[in-house]
Design a protein around this motif. Structure first.
Motif, PDB file in Angstrom:
ATOM      1  N   SER A 535       0.815  -1.219   0.000  1.00 42.82           N
ATOM      2  CA  SER A 535       0.000   0.000   0.000  1.00 42.82           C
ATOM      3  C   SER A 535       0.847   1.266   0.000  1.00 42.82           C
ATOM      4  CB  SER A 535      -0.930   0.008   1.215  1.00 42.82           C
ATOM      5  OG  SER A 535      -0.176  -0.081   2.415  1.00 42.82           O
ATOM      6  N   ASN A 536       2.157   1.143   0.218  1.00 47.43           N
ATOM      7  CA  ASN A 536       3.032   2.316   0.249  1.00 47.43           C
ATOM      8  C   ASN A 536       3.454   2.775  -1.143  1.00 47.43           C
ATOM      9  OD1 ASN A 536       2.914   2.319   3.011  1.00 47.43           O
ATOM     10  ND2 ASN A 536       4.898   1.339   3.315  1.00 47.43           N
ATOM     11  N   TYR A 537       2.974   2.105  -2.178  1.00 48.14           N
ATOM     12  CA  TYR A 537       3.364   2.452  -3.544  1.00 48.14           C
ATOM     13  C   TYR A 537       2.184   3.072  -4.282  1.00 48.14           C
ATOM     14  CZ  TYR A 537       7.265  -0.445  -2.193  1.00 48.14           C
ATOM     15  OH  TYR A 537       8.336  -0.953  -1.512  1.00 48.14           O
ATOM     16  N   PRO A 561      -3.273  -5.980  -3.919  1.00 49.90           N
ATOM     17  CA  PRO A 561      -3.450  -4.754  -3.123  1.00 49.90           C
ATOM     18  C   PRO A 561      -4.812  -4.113  -3.368  1.00 49.90           C
ATOM     19  CG  PRO A 561      -2.109  -4.306  -5.054  1.00 49.90           C
ATOM     20  CD  PRO A 561      -2.401  -5.781  -5.077  1.00 49.90           C
ATOM     21  N   ASN A 562      -5.211  -3.271  -2.423  1.00 48.37           N
ATOM     22  CA  ASN A 562      -6.438  -2.498  -2.606  1.00 48.37           C
ATOM     23  C   ASN A 562      -6.160  -1.377  -3.602  1.00 48.37           C
ATOM     24  OD1 ASN A 562      -7.913  -3.984  -0.695  1.00 48.37           O
ATOM     25  ND2 ASN A 562      -7.028  -2.779   0.979  1.00 48.37           N
ATOM     26  N   ILE A 630       6.208  -5.766  -8.074  1.00 40.98           N
ATOM     27  CA  ILE A 630       7.042  -4.599  -8.379  1.00 40.98           C
ATOM     28  C   ILE A 630       6.249  -3.360  -7.991  1.00 40.98           C
ATOM     29  CG2 ILE A 630       8.199  -3.277 -10.189  1.00 40.98           C
ATOM     30  CD1 ILE A 630       8.470  -5.898 -11.757  1.00 40.98           C
ATOM     31  N   GLY A 631       6.863  -2.486  -7.213  1.00 40.05           N
ATOM     32  CA  GLY A 631       6.208  -1.251  -6.812  1.00 40.05           C
ATOM     33  C   GLY A 631       6.578  -0.107  -7.740  1.00 40.05           C
ATOM     34  N   LEU A 672      -3.620   0.311  -9.815  1.00 39.91           N
ATOM     35  CA  LEU A 672      -3.377   1.724  -9.520  1.00 39.91           C
ATOM     36  C   LEU A 672      -3.874   2.026  -8.116  1.00 39.91           C
ATOM     37  CD1 LEU A 672      -2.603   4.627 -10.351  1.00 39.91           C
ATOM     38  CD2 LEU A 672      -4.928   4.875 -11.262  1.00 39.91           C
ATOM     39  N   LEU A 673      -2.976   2.517  -7.265  1.00 40.65           N
ATOM     40  CA  LEU A 673      -3.343   2.845  -5.889  1.00 40.65           C
ATOM     41  C   LEU A 673      -3.480   4.349  -5.685  1.00 40.65           C
ATOM     42  CD1 LEU A 673      -2.210  -0.105  -5.721  1.00 40.65           C
ATOM     43  CD2 LEU A 673      -1.403   0.459  -3.438  1.00 40.65           C
ATOM     44  N   LYS A 674      -2.576   5.133  -6.313  1.00 37.37           N
ATOM     45  CA  LYS A 674      -2.610   6.591  -6.154  1.00 37.37           C
ATOM     46  C   LYS A 674      -2.250   7.234  -7.483  1.00 37.37           C
ATOM     47  CE  LYS A 674      -0.666   5.830  -1.576  1.00 37.37           C
ATOM     48  NZ  LYS A 674       0.592   5.900  -0.800  1.00 37.37           N
TER      49      LYS A 674
END
Length: 679
Positions: A535-537, A561-562, A630-631, A672-674
């Protein structure tokens, strides 16, 4: 009074929680005492435990510290005496020389000394046995048979045996912190370090053959291994491959790995004044020499894959990548192949750095046997948290070397867990901005050298006042062969990445300290040290595990990941990490060898293609040892070189779809997280 830092000070810690189960009634000294006397019952227990361990461990240890707090540190007087004795018994063990600590046999008294022999047998019980030794002597003894790679557990086995026998403790109630982190270094339940002997023999065979070559224009004078597997610091040193032997009579298994990692070997030729001065011509001459050497080795029965770029020799179960070093190349500079035209060391200078580094680390491992396992844990941690792109394995080796050479206020660590804890603390607490890390392995530095290093360091910090984030190298590592820190950390990690690494290290160090003293509880387990939060990526790429070149090295399969699922991909049928070798499939050994992929890693090539396709769009964070995730973090608009008048950055979803297309067949999904921040 300063609290004892058990986790960092002692090489191993033993914890016993169920103190109510200890049988104290048989000890008149204990039952006659109360909690209110100066010589309290728990102090007697401490002395008894220490006495038993000292008798059992003998000269294997330098110091044993037993501590049973009468009350928890947070005890409130209003709680009365109900909490007394509820704190765990903690034992800290400081090892002596590892040759003593890890020996397999303890020799007791001669059977003719009847009284001493009876005492010995009474203490050791079923472990005591009468043995005849090579010198003809007969003596009582205890034997702790174990595999070579498990010898660090001997102390644990002895302590557990002694305490369970004499204090009637239950084995499951004892927790001895020794091998709890071994899980991340094992393959199939075994440590691949066990095959290191075969690797060294294979190298010796190759080196001997190279020196005997007489059909090469210049004789080979020096052969030096450069790979970390030869200096005992590779997380997973390669194991013998069935197709990398000279003789076809080698019995083949049903399956074998498709990819073979080649181990770099540096060659030096005898002196000659005919070498060209032009750097391009020099490299071409080296290639010609390597091709000729490859032909000669092939004539002697070795399997060789050769091109102008590299020559790989498969012999004795391993693959070796040959490189030629020439002193004249040390002054030749080449340009780095990215958009920023920067000066980079020539290949000869890189080989020189690696040669010097390998020699020094080999010498250090000869002094500190725990050094190799600590480095392997450190590298595994760096990779597990996806920092492989930013910090080289040589830099990790130097940081670990520093804590062995300058262990104050402790002694140099003699166990992997303690060394790993100190590595995490050093990484998180060292003042990287205002201090150089000087690693003097051979004790070579004098005042003049230290002055030169400090001047180089201050020169690297000139830009700090203008831009505190734009200093390089952010991690200044000075050695006798590299006093300006240009070998391993000149370009990476950046200050921001180093800050992130230090933050992760601090969190892991706190967790590890808590695990050592208090044990696992709930979701906080030993495995958590090597789990990284995706979640940090800003975006995450998940890979098909079955399409990695070494899927068995994956520690924990990545969880989805969410975030927004951008693309999903099917696995390719063109590559599989294993190839069948059954007789029905293998008709020609030579043809089967041609299918071997030497130095091929689909993840590495995928990352290379992404960097070429999106040079300033995002940072890539990956695990080079065994990861299927891979982040991605978006680069700032300033770094991309765009101002407000430039066109807007493309939609991140479309970018990530292109990322999935680049890795088609390898990419399982992209999330895509952010979205990128607008600046």
């Amino acid at each position: 009074m300063t609290k004892v830092d058990f986790g960092a000070k002692f090489d191993s810690c033993l914890r016993y929680v169920q103190l109510s189960k200890i049988n104290l009634k048989g000890n008149s000294k204990v039952t006659a005492l109360s909690f209110c006397l100066d010589d309290e019952s728990w102090r007697v227990l401490e002395k008894d435990v220490q006495s038993l361990l000292q008798q059992g461990l003998t000269d294997r240890t330098k110091m044993i510290r037993v501590l049973w707090r009468s009350t928890p540190s947070e005890w409130n007087i209003m709680d009365g005496f109900s909490e007394f004795g509820s704190s765990p018994l903690i034992v800290g063990v400081m090892l002596s020389l590892l040759e003593k600590s890890y020996r397999l046999v303890d020799i007791g008294p001669n059977p003719e000394n009847r009284d001493e022999a009876i005492k010995f047998r009474k203490f050791w019980g079923e472990k005591a046995e009468l043995r005849r030794f090579k010198d003809g002597a007969i003596a009582e003894s205890t034997v702790w048979e174990t595999e070579t790679w498990e010898r660090h557990t001997i102390i644990k086995r002895i302590a557990d045996y002694v305490l369970t026998k004499h204090l009637l403790l239950q084995q499951e109630d004892l927790t001895h912190v020794v091998d709890q982190l071994d899980f991340c270094l094992l393959v199939g339940g075994q440590d691949p370090v066990s095959s290191s002997g075969a690797l060294l023999e294979a190298f010796d065979t190759l080196a001997k053959q190279l020196r005997l070559l007489d059909d090469v224009p210049l004789k080979i004078s020096t052969v030096q291994p450069l790979d970390s597997a030869f200096r005992h610091t590779s997380v997973f040193p390669p194991e013998p491959h069935p197709l990398a032997y000279e003789k076809s009579s080698q019995r083949l298994p049903n399956f074998a790995a498709t990819c073979v990692r080649s181990l770099e070997v540096m060659i030096q030729l005898e002196g000659s004044g005919n070498w060209p001065l032009d750097p391009v011509a020099m490299e071409k001459t080296k290639s010609a020499f390597l091709l000729r050497i490859g032909e000669s080795l092939e004539d002697r029965g070795m399997f060789v894959t050769a091109s102008e770029d590299e020559v790989n020799v498969l012999t004795s179960g391993y693959s070796f990548l040959l490189k030629i070093f020439h002193e004249r190349g040390l002054v030749v500079q080449k340009q780095a192949g990215d958009s920023n035209i920067q000066s980079a060391p020539s290949e000869d200078k890189e080989l020189f750095f690696r040669s010097q580094h390998s020699s020094m680390i080999n010498g250090l491992h000869g002094i500190y046997q725990a050094y190799g396992p600590v480095v392997r844990l450190a590298k595994r941690w760096i990779s597990a948290h996806l920092f492989s792109s930013f910090i080289s394995e040589e830099a990790v080796e130097l940081v670990v070397a520093y804590l062995f050479l300058r262990p104050f206020p402790f002694h140099a660590p003699s166990s992997r867990v303690t060394g790993f804890l100190r590595f995490l603390r050093l990484l998180s607490s060292f003042d990287w901005t205002f201090s150089p890390m000087i690693v003097d392995i051979n004790n070579d530095f004098n005042l003049k050298d230290e002055k030169e290093i400090n001047e180089n360091f201050m020169l690297s910090r000139r830009s700090y006042e203008q831009n505190p984030h734009d200093i390089e190298p952010a991690m200044f590592l000075a050695t006798s062969y590299d006093k300006s820190s240009e070998a391993w950390t000149k370009q990476s990690p950046s200050k921001l990445v180093l800050k992130r690494i230090a933050s992760y290290a601090k969190s892991s160090a706190e967790l590890l300290t808590n695990l050592i003293i208090h044990g696992q509880s709930g979701q906080y387990t030993w495995e958590c040290l090597f789990r990284t939060p995706l979640s940090n990526y800003d975006a995450v790429i998940l890979l098909h595990k079955e399409k990695l070149c070494r899927p068995h090295h994956v520690l924990f399969p990545a969880e989805i990941p969410n975030g927004k699922l951008v693309i999903q991909g099917k696995p390719s049928n063109d590559f599989h990490p294993c190839m069948p070798l059954s007789k029905s499939v293998v008709r020609s050994l030579h043809d089967t060898r041609d299918k071997l992929l030497v130095n091929f890693d689909p993840t590495a090539y995928f990352l290379r293609d992404l960097k070429c396709a999106f040079p300033m769009t995002f940072k890539l964070w990956h695990d080079s040892i065994g990861g299927d995730a891979i982040g991605l973090t978006w680069e700032s608009s300033k770094k991309r070189g765009r101002d407000e008048d430039d066109e807007a950055m493309p939609d991140p979803t479309s970018i990530l779809k292109e990322v999935g297309d680049v890795g088609k067949g390898l990419v399982r999904s992209v999330h895509l997280l952010k979205a990128p921040k607008l600046e």
